[in-house]
Write a protein that holds these residues in place. Structure first.
Motif, PDB file in Angstrom:
ATOM      1  N   VAL A 151     -10.421  -1.299  -2.970  1.00  0.00           N
ATOM      2  CA  VAL A 151      -9.431  -0.401  -2.207  1.00  0.00           C
ATOM      3  C   VAL A 151      -8.111  -0.679  -2.425  1.00  0.00           C
ATOM      4  CG1 VAL A 151     -11.388   0.674  -0.659  1.00  0.00           C
ATOM      5  CG2 VAL A 151     -10.096  -1.325   0.048  1.00  0.00           C
ATOM      6  N   GLY A 152      -7.829  -2.026  -3.032  1.00  0.00           N
ATOM      7  CA  GLY A 152      -6.617  -2.441  -3.023  1.00  0.00           C
ATOM      8  C   GLY A 152      -6.413  -3.575  -4.145  1.00  0.00           C
ATOM      9  N   ASN A 153      -5.496  -3.529  -4.777  1.00  0.00           N
ATOM     10  CA  ASN A 153      -5.526  -4.693  -5.698  1.00  0.00           C
ATOM     11  C   ASN A 153      -3.876  -4.958  -6.057  1.00  0.00           C
ATOM     12  OD1 ASN A 153      -5.423  -6.457  -7.914  1.00  0.00           O
ATOM     13  ND2 ASN A 153      -6.733  -5.505  -9.223  1.00  0.00           N
ATOM     14  N   TYR A 154      -3.308  -6.065  -5.235  1.00  0.00           N
ATOM     15  CA  TYR A 154      -1.758  -6.239  -5.261  1.00  0.00           C
ATOM     16  C   TYR A 154      -1.553  -7.644  -5.973  1.00  0.00           C
ATOM     17  CZ  TYR A 154      -3.004  -3.068  -1.623  1.00  0.00           C
ATOM     18  OH  TYR A 154      -3.567  -2.107  -0.965  1.00  0.00           O
ATOM     19  N   ARG A 155      -0.398  -7.665  -6.574  1.00  0.00           N
ATOM     20  CA  ARG A 155       0.031  -8.935  -7.354  1.00  0.00           C
ATOM     21  C   ARG A 155       0.788  -9.672  -5.991  1.00  0.00           C
ATOM     22  NH1 ARG A 155       2.200 -11.317 -12.614  1.00  0.00           N
ATOM     23  NH2 ARG A 155       3.811 -12.729 -11.904  1.00  0.00           N
ATOM     24  N   LEU A 156       0.268 -10.956  -5.866  1.00  0.00           N
ATOM     25  CA  LEU A 156       0.832 -11.632  -4.654  1.00  0.00           C
ATOM     26  C   LEU A 156       2.064 -12.612  -5.033  1.00  0.00           C
ATOM     27  CD1 LEU A 156      -2.183 -13.167  -3.086  1.00  0.00           C
ATOM     28  CD2 LEU A 156      -0.660 -11.459  -2.182  1.00  0.00           C
ATOM     29  N   THR A 157       2.004 -12.687  -6.494  1.00  0.00           N
ATOM     30  CA  THR A 157       3.394 -13.880  -6.948  1.00  0.00           C
ATOM     31  C   THR A 157       4.306 -12.855  -7.737  1.00  0.00           C
ATOM     32  OG1 THR A 157       1.733 -14.055  -8.849  1.00  0.00           O
ATOM     33  CG2 THR A 157       2.038 -15.745  -7.463  1.00  0.00           C
ATOM     34  N   ASP A 158       5.577 -13.199  -7.679  1.00  0.00           N
ATOM     35  CA  ASP A 158       6.587 -12.986  -8.092  1.00  0.00           C
ATOM     36  C   ASP A 158       6.613 -12.574  -9.586  1.00  0.00           C
ATOM     37  OD1 ASP A 158       9.594 -12.516  -6.931  1.00  0.00           O
ATOM     38  OD2 ASP A 158       9.865 -12.762  -9.054  1.00  0.00           O
ATOM     39  N   ILE A 168      -7.012  -8.973  -3.607  1.00  0.00           N
ATOM     40  CA  ILE A 168      -7.999  -7.734  -4.006  1.00  0.00           C
ATOM     41  C   ILE A 168      -8.649  -7.337  -2.754  1.00  0.00           C
ATOM     42  CG2 ILE A 168      -9.861  -7.041  -5.463  1.00  0.00           C
ATOM     43  CD1 ILE A 168      -8.460  -9.321  -7.593  1.00  0.00           C
ATOM     44  N   VAL A 169      -8.871  -6.146  -2.549  1.00  0.00           N
ATOM     45  CA  VAL A 169      -9.511  -5.853  -1.250  1.00  0.00           C
ATOM     46  C   VAL A 169     -10.780  -4.977  -1.710  1.00  0.00           C
ATOM     47  CG1 VAL A 169      -9.749  -4.562   0.911  1.00  0.00           C
ATOM     48  CG2 VAL A 169      -7.542  -5.455  -0.202  1.00  0.00           C
ATOM     49  N   LEU A 170     -11.968  -5.345  -1.162  1.00  0.00           N
ATOM     50  CA  LEU A 170     -13.290  -4.932  -1.670  1.00  0.00           C
ATOM     51  C   LEU A 170     -13.717  -4.333  -0.342  1.00  0.00           C
ATOM     52  CD1 LEU A 170     -14.719  -7.683  -3.772  1.00  0.00           C
ATOM     53  CD2 LEU A 170     -13.476  -5.535  -4.448  1.00  0.00           C
ATOM     54  N   ASP A 171     -14.400  -2.995  -0.444  1.00  0.00           N
ATOM     55  CA  ASP A 171     -15.052  -2.173   0.810  1.00  0.00           C
ATOM     56  C   ASP A 171     -16.505  -2.217   0.419  1.00  0.00           C
ATOM     57  OD1 ASP A 171     -13.989  -0.435   3.398  1.00  0.00           O
ATOM     58  OD2 ASP A 171     -15.915   0.188   2.414  1.00  0.00           O
ATOM     59  N   PHE A 172     -17.379  -2.566   1.447  1.00  0.00           N
ATOM     60  CA  PHE A 172     -18.571  -2.330   1.169  1.00  0.00           C
ATOM     61  C   PHE A 172     -19.245  -1.199   1.895  1.00  0.00           C
ATOM     62  CE2 PHE A 172     -17.937  -6.793   1.005  1.00  0.00           C
ATOM     63  CZ  PHE A 172     -18.584  -7.297  -0.046  1.00  0.00           C
ATOM     64  N   GLY A 173     -18.593  -0.196   2.314  1.00  0.00           N
ATOM     65  CA  GLY A 173     -19.033   1.244   2.774  1.00  0.00           C
ATOM     66  C   GLY A 173     -20.063   0.978   4.127  1.00  0.00           C
ATOM     67  N   SER A 174     -21.208   1.498   3.475  1.00  0.00           N
ATOM     68  CA  SER A 174     -22.275   1.372   4.959  1.00  0.00           C
ATOM     69  C   SER A 174     -23.266   0.168   4.781  1.00  0.00           C
ATOM     70  CB  SER A 174     -22.975   2.731   4.928  1.00  0.00           C
ATOM     71  OG  SER A 174     -23.678   3.020   3.548  1.00  0.00           O
ATOM     72  N   MET A 175     -22.839  -0.658   3.506  1.00  0.00           N
ATOM     73  CA  MET A 175     -23.963  -1.758   3.388  1.00  0.00           C
ATOM     74  C   MET A 175     -23.366  -3.030   4.237  1.00  0.00           C
ATOM     75  SD  MET A 175     -26.215  -0.949   1.345  1.00  0.00           S
ATOM     76  CE  MET A 175     -26.954  -2.494   1.024  1.00  0.00           C
ATOM     77  N   PRO A 176     -24.241  -3.589   4.833  1.00  0.00           N
ATOM     78  CA  PRO A 176     -24.030  -4.785   5.718  1.00  0.00           C
ATOM     79  C   PRO A 176     -23.442  -5.959   4.764  1.00  0.00           C
ATOM     80  CG  PRO A 176     -26.151  -3.869   5.911  1.00  0.00           C
ATOM     81  CD  PRO A 176     -25.638  -3.404   4.869  1.00  0.00           C
ATOM     82  N   PHE A 177     -22.323  -6.630   5.179  1.00  0.00           N
ATOM     83  CA  PHE A 177     -21.896  -7.696   4.339  1.00  0.00           C
ATOM     84  C   PHE A 177     -21.144  -8.568   5.277  1.00  0.00           C
ATOM     85  CE2 PHE A 177     -20.650 -10.328   1.467  1.00  0.00           C
ATOM     86  CZ  PHE A 177     -21.432 -10.402  -0.025  1.00  0.00           C
TER      87      PHE A 177
END
Ligand code: A2P
Length: 413
Positions: A151-158, A168-177
């Motif tokens: 759901v997101g992927n952003y460069r952190l370094t200049d 990097i943001v990962l979403d598990f939806g309805s799966m328990p994690f």
């Protein structure tokens, strides 16, 4: 007439290739160099392992804690272990009953203690803080992974630097994690290695707190550095490149969670002394953010951070970190390659703040976390020793106490 037949039985120590995430912790921990690996598996040399158990508590997955009773003459050689995809079943051959506890005389007639080696050879704690929440581990495995959506992927370094670190943001939806700060997850990159075997999972520390990157959402974030060279040679890190190139909406195979000791204390007056370099900042971000959210609910413990990077432009999370209130976190940055400035490492910054570090060391509520480059581990432990001794503390006694009480956690690679 035949005399009595001597059958030597071995409680053979093995590593489960299905669960192992190849993090190298066991190989680093083993005090007698009984553990080795190839591109496929981590394995234990039966003739060297003395069952001292030093490697068992630090293993984040529990893959290390596998034992088979075999005739000593039939012990599985490492060449065979390298080829395994699964562990062999316990052979039902008739062998004299052996003590079932894993640490019991791994070499048959040799006591595990005969070498005099104790688990104390481990430099950090092998137990979590007393107030840590109970972690879930191994809910998803190589054989049965789950999926997450990017759901997101952003460069952190200049963009001016070669160092390409992503959030990097990962979403598990309805799966328990369920994950806790300090735990890691495994990413299964698609494809196979040159010999046709599917790639193994690569572990990444979670950079978000237990209640989600976004509070109340079933998502986690990772801090991933694109690997393009190793020991001076150009290489393409299989998983880091895969992750850094992911687009929103892509689906990733995930296993885990892993880790049951590098966890944060939950009592509100506990102090965190955090020391990291580069992507080793991931668990520190997770803990800091959890405490920031929890602070609103009465947490009073101090946070002190030492964070090293080559330059300010290469320090992940530089902006958000420097914007945190000074009365919430005491942040100390150390840059090693700022043009025109002397090289400075985290341990130099710790020495400059020796009085405050010593005050934290004196307090039984202080928990220490070190994460990042392998090379800094010695330097940081040395700095802690010097600071302790300058302030009339017996470092060896304190070090042992910190380990016993689950208050010194090291994760370096
Ligand atoms: P250096 O400039 O000497 O490489 P990286 O960017 O490679 O992940 O490294 C993060 C930071 O850790 C860099 O500033 C690097 O400095 C520093 N570093 C390297 N070796 C050590 C060490 N032995 N102790 C502390 N910091 C170190």
């Amino acid at each position: 007439m035949n005399g009595p037949v001597s059958i030597e039985v071995l409680r053979q120590h093995l590593i489960d290739p299905e669960i192992c995430i190849r993090c190298n912790t066991c190989e680093e921990t083993c005090p007698v160099d009984a553990i080795t690996h190839d591109d496929n598996n981590y394995v234990v040399k039966a003739d060297i392992c003395n069952g001292c158990m030093a490697c068992v508590p630090p293993c984040p997955t529990g893959a290390i804690d596998n034992w088979r009773t075999v005739l000593k003459a039939d012990a599985y050689p490492i060449e065979e272990q390298f080829t395994w995809d699964v562990l062999p079943e316990q052979n039902t051959m008739a062998v004299p009953a052996a003590d079932d506890s894993p640490g019991a005389g791994a070499s048959g007639d040799t006591s595990a203690d005969a070498s005099g080696i104790e688990v104390d050879t481990v430099r950090g704690a092998v137990v979590p803080p007393w107030s840590a929440a109970k972690p879930y581990v191994n809910l998803y495995t190589h054989k049965a992974p789950t999926t997450a959506t990017v759901v997101g992927n952003y460069r952190l370094t200049d963009s001016t630097t070669d160092s390409d670190i992503h959030h990097i943001v990962l979403d598990f939806g309805s799966m328990p994690f369920p994950v806790l700060e300090g735990q890691s997850i495994g990413i299964l990159p698609p494809g196979a290695s040159a010999d046709g075997r599917a790639h193994h999972a690569r572990p990444y520390s979670v950079a978000s707190p237990r209640d989600g990157e976004r509070p109340g959402y079933n998502n986690v974030s990772l801090t991933v550095k694109r690997v393009s060279e190793q020991h001076g040679d150009a290489i393409d890190g299989v998983c880091s490149n895969y992750l850094c190139d992911l687009k929103k909406g892509d689906v990733v195979n995930v296993i885990g969670p892993f880790g049951s000791t590098f966890l944060m204390p939950n009592h509100p007056n506990s102090h965190l002394l955090m020391i990291c370099t580069g992507t080793g900042s991931a668990p520190m971000r997770a803990m800091t953010e959890y405490r920031r959210r929890r602070r609103l609910k009465g947490a009073t413990g101090k946070l002190m951070l030492f964070f090293g990077a080559r330059t300010k432009e290469e320090l992940p999370y530089f902006g958000p970190l420097t914007n945190l209130p000074k009365d919430f976190i005491d942040t100390n940055l150390a840059f090693s390659r700022t043009p025109g400035q002397a090289k400075r490492y985290v341990q130099d910054a710790m020495r400059e703040r020796a009085v405050d570090v010593a005050n934290m060391l004196r307090d039984d509520n202080t928990h220490i976390y070190v994460c990042g480059l392998k090379g800094m581990e010695d330097g940081v432990l040395q700095a802690l020793r010097e600071i302790g001794e300058q302030h009339q503390m017996d470092w060896d006694a304190l070090w042992a106490k910190l380990k016993r009480e689950g208050r010194l956690h090291l994760e370096t690679y």
